[in-house]
Design an enzyme around this catalytic site. Structure first.
Site, mmCIF file in Angstrom:
data_model
loop_
_atom_site.group_PDB
_atom_site.id
_atom_site.type_symbol
_atom_site.label_atom_id
_atom_site.label_comp_id
_atom_site.label_asym_id
_atom_site.label_seq_id
_atom_site.Cartn_x
_atom_site.Cartn_y
_atom_site.Cartn_z
ATOM 1 C CG ASP A 9 67.205 8.822 75.708
ATOM 2 O OD1 ASP A 9 66.213 8.268 76.220
ATOM 3 O OD2 ASP A 9 67.916 8.257 74.852
ATOM 4 C CG ASP A 47 70.556 5.435 76.296
ATOM 5 O OD1 ASP A 47 69.979 4.541 75.629
ATOM 6 O OD2 ASP A 47 71.737 5.788 76.073
ATOM 7 C CG HIS A 49 73.528 1.856 77.768
ATOM 8 N ND1 HIS A 49 72.752 1.198 76.841
ATOM 9 C CD2 HIS A 49 73.731 3.107 77.265
ATOM 10 C CE1 HIS A 49 72.506 2.021 75.822
ATOM 11 N NE2 HIS A 49 73.073 3.180 76.057
ATOM 12 C CG HIS A 82 76.070 6.869 76.899
ATOM 13 N ND1 HIS A 82 76.790 6.102 76.019
ATOM 14 C CD2 HIS A 82 74.763 6.652 76.599
ATOM 15 C CE1 HIS A 82 75.964 5.459 75.209
ATOM 16 N NE2 HIS A 82 74.716 5.766 75.540
ATOM 17 C CE LYS A 107 66.018 5.403 74.378
ATOM 18 N NZ LYS A 107 67.465 5.470 74.186
ATOM 19 C CB CYS A 152 67.365 8.450 71.339
ATOM 20 S SG CYS A 152 68.657 7.220 71.713
HETATM 21 C C1 VGL Z 1 71.680 8.250 72.394
HETATM 22 C C2 VGL Z 1 73.717 7.662 71.539
HETATM 23 C C3 VGL Z 1 73.796 6.589 72.389
HETATM 24 C C4 VGL Z 1 70.526 9.197 72.388
HETATM 25 C C5 VGL Z 1 71.730 7.171 73.257
HETATM 26 O O1 VGL Z 1 69.802 9.301 73.406
HETATM 27 O O2 VGL Z 1 70.317 9.864 71.360
HETATM 28 N N1 VGL Z 1 72.665 8.475 71.534
HETATM 29 N N2 VGL Z 1 72.801 6.350 73.249
HETATM 30 ZN ZN ZN Z 2 73.015 4.899 74.762
#
Ligand code: VGL
Ligand code: ZN
Length: 209
Positions: A9, A47, A49, A82, A107, A152
């Site tokens: 990420d 990440d 979403h 995010h 993901k 993550c």
């Molecule tokens: C993450 C919070 C929400 C991460 C992803 O990449 O650590 N943290 N989504």
């Molecule tokens: Zn996230």
């Protein structure tokens, strides 16, 4: 024997100025770029979403970022919006040599469940296919760096062990939302057999590939 570098990420929204900025998150970028040339296989996580994702505080009336709720039976921290699909914040920073990643596993796509690990959603209902991919390539060892250490990175590292890989955290390539939480989680990871290393130590350990 095959070793893989797993980049977690390293997206604009987790970097300074991003929607869910990890303090000093940008410091992982040069480490990631250096490490990519040391591994025969590089895999990146993203990440990713939908705007309707229920990990976003904005999708729950009266809730604020960092409140916690029960989401379909699982404790869920609510985040600022995010890494929304197709937005700038979800992109890799151009400073990251992301073209060197052979494949990207996304993901967090299902709006009903979050996914911190690159292997499974938080309820262990669905696999991303990462284990099958790595096993198909005869990978036995996974080296992990990226953001955020306490979410993550940690969940991906614990699942790597559960899935039967030898897992190593590249510590100077990781930054966390809460560094103290991360330290506790690293101890737990080590108790389960995980290894920690600095990027400067990786060369000698992986050059035999
Ligand atoms: C993450 C919070 C929400 C991460 C992803 O990449 O650590 N943290 N989504
Ligand atoms: Zn996230």
């Amino acid at each position: 024997m095959m070793k893989t570098l797993l980049l977690v990420d390293i997206q604009k929204d987790f970097l300074p100025g991003g929607a869910l900025a990890v303090p000093q998150g940008d410091e992982v970028i040069p480490v990631a770029n250096r490490m990519m040339d040391q591994f025969p296989l590089v895999v990146a996580l993203q990440d990713w979403h939908p705007p309707s994702h229920k990990s976003f505080a904005s999708n729950h009336t009266g809730k604020n970022p960092f409140d916690t709720i029960n989401l379909n039976g699982i404790d869920q921290i609510l985040w600022p919006d995010h890494c929304v699909q197709k937005t700038q914040g979800a992109e890799y920073t151009p400073q990251l040599d992301s073209h060197k990643a052979e494949v990207i596993f996304r993901k967090g796509i299902d709006p009903e469940i979050d996914s911190y690990s690159g292997f499974y959603d938080n309820g262990y209902q669905k696999s991303t296919g990462l284990t099958s991919y790595l096993k198909g390539k005869k990978v036995q060892e996974v080296y992990i760096l990226g953001l955020a250490g306490d979410f993550c990175v940690y969940f991906t590292a614990m699942d790597a062990i559960k899935e039967g890989f030898q897992a190593t955290l590249i510590m100077d390539g990781i930054r966390s939302i809460n560094p103290e939480d991360f330290n506790r989680k690293v101890a737990e990871f080590q108790e389960k057999g995980g290894q920690i290393i600095q990027s400067s130590e990786v060369d000698e350990n992986t050059s035999s590939n």
